[in-house]
Design a protein around this motif. Structure first.
Motif, PDB file in Angstrom:
ATOM      1  N   ALA A  81      -3.633  -6.065   8.722  1.00  0.00           N
ATOM      2  CA  ALA A  81      -2.823  -5.743   7.547  1.00  0.00           C
ATOM      3  C   ALA A  81      -3.653  -5.147   6.414  1.00  0.00           C
ATOM      4  O   ALA A  81      -4.883  -5.139   6.459  1.00  0.00           O
ATOM      5  CB  ALA A  81      -2.116  -7.012   7.055  1.00  0.00           C
ATOM      6  N   ARG A  90       0.612  -6.430   3.942  1.00  0.00           N
ATOM      7  CA  ARG A  90       1.602  -5.660   4.701  1.00  0.00           C
ATOM      8  C   ARG A  90       1.059  -5.411   6.092  1.00  0.00           C
ATOM      9  O   ARG A  90      -0.002  -4.821   6.259  1.00  0.00           O
ATOM     10  CB  ARG A  90       1.907  -4.326   4.006  1.00  0.00           C
ATOM     11  N   ARG A  92       0.235  -3.863   9.489  1.00  0.00           N
ATOM     12  CA  ARG A  92       0.209  -2.582  10.176  1.00  0.00           C
ATOM     13  C   ARG A  92       0.358  -2.785  11.676  1.00  0.00           C
ATOM     14  O   ARG A  92       0.981  -1.983  12.356  1.00  0.00           O
ATOM     15  CB  ARG A  92      -1.089  -1.842   9.865  1.00  0.00           C
ATOM     16  N   GLY A 114      -7.721   0.292   7.831  1.00  0.00           N
ATOM     17  CA  GLY A 114      -7.171   0.571   6.513  1.00  0.00           C
ATOM     18  C   GLY A 114      -8.061   0.085   5.389  1.00  0.00           C
ATOM     19  O   GLY A 114      -9.005  -0.671   5.590  1.00  0.00           O
ATOM     20  N   ALA A 152       7.071   0.428   9.448  1.00  0.00           N
ATOM     21  CA  ALA A 152       5.828   1.009   9.943  1.00  0.00           C
ATOM     22  C   ALA A 152       5.006   0.037  10.791  1.00  0.00           C
ATOM     23  O   ALA A 152       4.040   0.435  11.437  1.00  0.00           O
ATOM     24  CB  ALA A 152       4.984   1.507   8.766  1.00  0.00           C
ATOM     25  N   THR A 153       5.393  -1.231  10.797  1.00  0.00           N
ATOM     26  CA  THR A 153       4.642  -2.232  11.559  1.00  0.00           C
ATOM     27  C   THR A 153       4.808  -1.990  13.058  1.00  0.00           C
ATOM     28  O   THR A 153       5.920  -1.786  13.546  1.00  0.00           O
ATOM     29  CB  THR A 153       5.123  -3.650  11.222  1.00  0.00           C
TER      30      THR A 153
END
Length: 199
Positions: A81, A90, A92, A114, A152-153
């Motif tokens: 995340a 969030r 990913r 990220g 988007a996950t």
């Protein structure tokens, strides 16, 4: 512990390990462009090619797509995340771990996906759906981390695999070591049907 559980547990220890922060640890993500009995070549999203040794002890996982529908309270998950408001993260990528992997390297730590990426290996204590959004409360070692899931996950699951899955054109995540500029794979996560493992 049976043979299946032993293999899964061993592989999960590699996946879950946050020792990648050491200089000798590498994560390589991309498409296999060449493979032999002793090594393979991976091309990443930037087009950079890396040759990776495949020692006899390299473990292979067969990774397939999953969905948000597979997430339930009490699941043990690995969540890659990035930061979100209010101390949340969030997601990913979410990997649903088999029961044999429960508790392995439990915690919340840096991950190389990220900006300011993190990995949370923990149990889903609470799953809340409201206003079209899904949020998880993940608990580990007496602590908790709230995780936001969105469109988007990417969700995945896995079973033990074999080297025969590593063929030209498959997408992989390799966890390995780097010694004198030579990478050697400890674990190869092979995505099915063009799927890139989301961790």
């Amino acid at each position: 512990m049976n043979a299946f559980s032993t293999l899964v547990a061993g592989a999960c220890l590699v996946i879950a390990s946050h020792s990648f922060a050491a200089d000798s640890q590498v994560h390589l993500r991309g498409e296999v462009t060449a493979v032999s009995t002793i090594d393979m070549t991976i091309r990443d999203r930037k087009g950079v090619k890396t040759t990776v040794k495949l020692p006899e002890q390299t473990q292979v996982l067969d990774v397939s797509r999953s969905s948000i529908g597979a997430i339930e309270e009490s699941n043990y998950l690995g969540v890659a995340a990035v930061p979100a408001p209010e101390g949340k993260v969030r997601a990913r990528g979410v990997m649903v771990f088999p029961e044999a992997a429960r508790g392995l390297n439990e915690g919340h730590f840096p991950w190389d996906m990220g900006d300011r990426g993190t990995m949370t290996n923990a149990t889903v204590a609470k799953l809340v759906k409201k206003n079209g959004k899904t949020e998880l409360e993940m608990r580990f070692g007496g602590k908790s981390q709230r995780v936001v899931l969105d469109k988007a996950t990417v969700f995945a699951q896995f079973v033990p695999g074999t080297r025969e899955l590593i063929v030209v054109g498959t997408k992989v995540l390799v966890v390995g070591t780097l010694t004198v500029d030579v990478a050697a794979a400890q674990l190869v996560m092979v995505g099915r049907d063009g799927f890139l493992p989301p961790l």
